[in-house]
Design a protein around this motif. Structure first.
Motif, PDB file in Angstrom:
ATOM      1  N   VAL A 157      -4.995 -14.721  -1.375  1.00 49.50           N
ATOM      2  CA  VAL A 157      -5.957 -13.689  -1.764  1.00 49.50           C
ATOM      3  C   VAL A 157      -5.390 -12.299  -1.471  1.00 49.50           C
ATOM      4  O   VAL A 157      -5.453 -11.401  -2.302  1.00 49.50           O
ATOM      5  CB  VAL A 157      -7.315 -13.893  -1.051  1.00 49.50           C
ATOM      6  CG1 VAL A 157      -8.217 -12.676  -1.227  1.00 49.50           C
ATOM      7  CG2 VAL A 157      -8.006 -15.145  -1.574  1.00 49.50           C
ATOM      8  N   GLU A 158      -4.827 -12.117  -0.283  1.00 50.09           N
ATOM      9  CA  GLU A 158      -4.390 -10.778   0.137  1.00 50.09           C
ATOM     10  C   GLU A 158      -3.002 -10.379  -0.342  1.00 50.09           C
ATOM     11  O   GLU A 158      -2.734  -9.195  -0.508  1.00 50.09           O
ATOM     12  CB  GLU A 158      -4.463 -10.656   1.660  1.00 50.09           C
ATOM     13  CG  GLU A 158      -5.888 -10.635   2.154  1.00 50.09           C
ATOM     14  CD  GLU A 158      -6.022 -10.292   3.616  1.00 50.09           C
ATOM     15  OE1 GLU A 158      -4.993 -10.147   4.313  1.00 50.09           O
ATOM     16  OE2 GLU A 158      -7.169 -10.168   4.067  1.00 50.09           O
ATOM     17  N   GLU A 159      -2.119 -11.320  -0.563  1.00 49.62           N
ATOM     18  CA  GLU A 159      -0.748 -10.961  -0.923  1.00 49.62           C
ATOM     19  C   GLU A 159      -0.269 -11.576  -2.230  1.00 49.62           C
ATOM     20  O   GLU A 159       0.826 -11.286  -2.683  1.00 49.62           O
ATOM     21  CB  GLU A 159       0.222 -11.359   0.202  1.00 49.62           C
ATOM     22  CG  GLU A 159      -0.068 -10.678   1.536  1.00 49.62           C
ATOM     23  CD  GLU A 159       0.102  -9.158   1.502  1.00 49.62           C
ATOM     24  OE1 GLU A 159       0.878  -8.638   0.663  1.00 49.62           O
ATOM     25  OE2 GLU A 159      -0.559  -8.482   2.313  1.00 49.62           O
ATOM     26  N   GLY A 160      -1.106 -12.413  -2.847  1.00 50.13           N
ATOM     27  CA  GLY A 160      -0.708 -13.084  -4.078  1.00 50.13           C
ATOM     28  C   GLY A 160      -0.855 -12.210  -5.303  1.00 50.13           C
ATOM     29  O   GLY A 160      -1.379 -11.098  -5.251  1.00 50.13           O
ATOM     30  N   THR A 161      -0.393 -12.724  -6.424  1.00 43.80           N
ATOM     31  CA  THR A 161      -0.455 -11.986  -7.681  1.00 43.80           C
ATOM     32  C   THR A 161      -1.480 -12.557  -8.656  1.00 43.80           C
ATOM     33  O   THR A 161      -1.561 -12.101  -9.800  1.00 43.80           O
ATOM     34  CB  THR A 161       0.932 -11.965  -8.355  1.00 43.80           C
ATOM     35  OG1 THR A 161       1.361 -13.311  -8.577  1.00 43.80           O
ATOM     36  CG2 THR A 161       1.948 -11.219  -7.504  1.00 43.80           C
ATOM     37  N   THR A 162      -2.277 -13.533  -8.215  1.00 45.12           N
ATOM     38  CA  THR A 162      -3.308 -14.111  -9.079  1.00 45.12           C
ATOM     39  C   THR A 162      -4.646 -13.455  -8.788  1.00 45.12           C
ATOM     40  O   THR A 162      -5.060 -13.351  -7.628  1.00 45.12           O
ATOM     41  CB  THR A 162      -3.425 -15.633  -8.850  1.00 45.12           C
ATOM     42  OG1 THR A 162      -2.164 -16.238  -9.131  1.00 45.12           O
ATOM     43  CG2 THR A 162      -4.490 -16.252  -9.726  1.00 45.12           C
TER      44      THR A 162
END
Length: 157
Positions: free
Chosen positions: A20-25
């Motif tokens: 949630v915090e570092e992903g690209t989705t």
């Protein structure tokens, strides 16, 4: 269409904290009421023009059309900003916050540039005095942001 419309989800289900915090989705975290806060600012000035709410359908339509769509909590319906007033919002940039439970939408507004149903550029046209005792008689001050159109002529009333 209701806020709890049973259509298949358009967004990924929120994953792990790291996703949630570092992903690209994009995996928006809607509240228990099915809504996510949307802070809307003027693209040119950066001024906050409104705070609105979006359900999944409003967020999806905003992304897909490039125009502002929101969920009206008072009317319990989806609304396309500017459909009645002609002051449609063109989305210039849309950001999601760190934990994907709020969005920031930078817009250019058609017509007079008014974003508030009162006819003003923005909804935050009064200040609250800070450093005073809070009482039921606490007075607000107007900022000088005057109506750019006559809301009665546009919306009736």
């Amino acid at each position: 269409m209701t806020m709890t419309d049973p259509t298949p989800p358009r967004f990924a289900t929120p994953g792990s904290h790291a996703e949630v915090e570092e992903g690209t989705t994009l995996m928006p975290r809607f509240g228990a009421d099915g809504l996510i806060a949307a802070v809307v600012t003027d693209f040119e000035t950066g001024d906050v023009v409104m705070l609105a709410w979006m359900n999944a359908e409003a967020l999806a339509r905003t992304i897909e059309t490039g125009e502002g769509w929101y969920w009206s909590r008072s009317r319990q319906e989806l609304w396309h900003k500017g459909a009645t007033s002609g002051h449609a919002q063109t989305v210039r940039e849309l950001r999601i916050d760190c934990d994907q439970d709020a969005v920031w939408i930078k817009v250019s507004t058609a017509g007079t540039g008014a974003n508030c149903h009162t006819g003003r550029k923005g909804c935050f046209y009064r200040t609250v005095p800070v450093g005073q005792k809070v009482t039921p008689a606490l007075q607000l001050d107007f900022t000088g942001d005057v109506p750019l159109f006559d809301p009665k002529a546009v919306y009736g009333g």
